[in-house]
Design an enzyme around this catalytic site. Sequence first.
Site, short mmCIF file in Angstrom:
data_model
loop_
_atom_site.label_atom_id
_atom_site.label_comp_id
_atom_site.label_asym_id
_atom_site.label_seq_id
_atom_site.Cartn_x
_atom_site.Cartn_y
_atom_site.Cartn_z
N GLU A 198 -17.65 -39.67 -1.12
CA GLU A 198 -18.45 -38.48 -0.91
C GLU A 198 -19.28 -38.42 0.29
O GLU A 198 -20.54 -38.07 0.48
CB GLU A 198 -19.74 -38.45 -2.08
CG GLU A 198 -19.02 -38.17 -3.66
CD GLU A 198 -20.01 -37.68 -4.62
OE1 GLU A 198 -21.10 -37.43 -4.45
OE2 GLU A 198 -19.58 -37.54 -5.52
N GLU A 210 -14.24 -39.65 -10.08
CA GLU A 210 -15.30 -39.75 -10.82
C GLU A 210 -15.47 -38.23 -11.70
O GLU A 210 -15.07 -37.18 -11.16
CB GLU A 210 -16.90 -39.61 -9.98
CG GLU A 210 -17.14 -40.93 -9.37
CD GLU A 210 -18.41 -40.84 -8.70
OE1 GLU A 210 -19.32 -39.97 -8.97
OE2 GLU A 210 -18.39 -41.73 -7.56
C1 BGP Z 1 -21.68 -39.36 -7.51
C2 BGP Z 1 -21.76 -40.65 -6.91
C3 BGP Z 1 -22.10 -41.67 -7.63
C4 BGP Z 1 -22.75 -41.37 -8.91
C5 BGP Z 1 -22.45 -40.02 -9.43
C6 BGP Z 1 -23.68 -39.75 -10.40
O1 BGP Z 1 -22.36 -38.25 -6.52
O2 BGP Z 1 -20.52 -40.65 -5.95
O3 BGP Z 1 -22.37 -42.66 -7.00
O4 BGP Z 1 -23.95 -41.81 -9.08
O5 BGP Z 1 -22.50 -38.99 -8.37
O6 BGP Z 1 -24.53 -39.09 -9.74
P1 BGP Z 1 -26.12 -39.42 -10.37
O7 BGP Z 1 -26.21 -40.90 -10.24
O8 BGP Z 1 -26.96 -39.03 -9.25
O9 BGP Z 1 -26.36 -38.76 -11.47
#
Ligand code: BGP
Length: 468
Positions: free
Chosen positions: A166, A368
Amino acid sequence: MQYRELKAFPADFLWGASSSAYQVEGAWNEDGKGPSVIDALGYYPPGTSDYTVASDHYHRFAEDVALFAELGLKAYRFSIAWTRIIPDGDGEVNPAGVAFYHRLIDALVAAGITPIATMYHFDLPAALDAKGGWQNRECVDAFAKFAEVIFGEYGDKVKHWLTINEQNMMVLYGEAIGTVKPGQPKSALYQANHHMMLAQAKANLLCHELVPDGLIGPAPNIALCYPETCHPLDVLAADDFNAIRNWLYLDMAVEGRYNSVAWAYLEETGAAPQIAQGDLELLASVRPDFIAFNYYATHTVARPRSDGQDVATGGDQQIAVGEKGIYAGASNPFLPHTEFGWEIDPIGFRNTFRALWDRYHLPLLVTENGLGAFDKLEDGQVHDSYRIDYLRDHIAQIQLAVSDGVDVMGYCPWSAIDLVSTHQGVSKRYGFIYVRRDEFDLLDLARFKKDSFHWYAKVIATSGADLS
Ligand code: BGP
């Protein structure tokens, strides 16, 4: 388009799940590990849990991998903490840190799980940050050195590599994630971005040189941006935001060139980076083997508001806030929201697949996708039917994308096991496996299989034929 008969998922489809080092491992200063920018935050934001213990995966990885094997995972996407391998970012290699990932990777391979390694997931070494972080061009060579070490160590066992997780979110929402200090000027962010592009290109070349049969790709957060209405200026705003949020990163990673609309935006806003001699040649000389992307939901934007109120507060990876005079953040009235205000758009997943495939014609790997929620552990069980619904709807759209002719390599939802959210603590859970700890009380950190674990196990066993 609907199909009378859907195509099956490919036989070698990588049914997987994801995590990242700082969010799951803990042991933040053990066995010679150096501090990262995330460790330096302590906790983020104040009022949520810290990352020092996280899910204690560092000590419990063997138990966790056994659970992943029971889940039936074909792949596990994790990240390597740069600060375990080279504690100060560009100095001595730390043998104990190197040994940890050998143990983890060996356990995965022994369980028949394909390791997919992210080289860098938000946790820049604090020592490099003190020297200006990615704004300092020296960071590019530090990353190349780190790349050389990990390709050399793990390249015979790890064939799937992701460069930077990201990168686009670190540039656009770095303050929310905690990777950028408040108040950084945009020009500094895009200079850092340019250096990350160079680092990624060098990693690509090194991977192809050092890892036999190695495959490497970028891993941005990609989600199609919709216009709020069919007014041509709203469509234009959505096109601009697609360029700024998505194509800037992928046109560079795949085609080795700055997207022209994004570049015009950077010049217009005084944020265009300095480009040194040879940079563009280096960037143009690489091509990834696939595109990995994280998808949670689409975004909706509108033309700049006539009252100048384009910018809302509270944005993060999934909530577009707008930029004065460029586009305004909007919401999509057709989409439901998670408990944390993120929109849910499974059909947008298919739209995003199609856009990526049409544009780049490279295999796509989802690294993800998932639902953050306040899960409850009751009598050793977690009834997370809401997560099953979310995942089912998204997997169904992958199958539609496959039927559309898109080459999809695999699906690694977030997250394999509960871990600490980027900015909302441990109470925002995503895992198939529940970790018994509270925001501030570590309890016993015991693992429990959620309902979604049993459901996903069946999905994998039937290669997506049974989503019920
Ligand atoms: C993405 C990231 C992750 C993860 C996910 C969920 O942006 O790559 O590291 O955390 O989002 O986000 P959050 O934890 O803010 O809910």
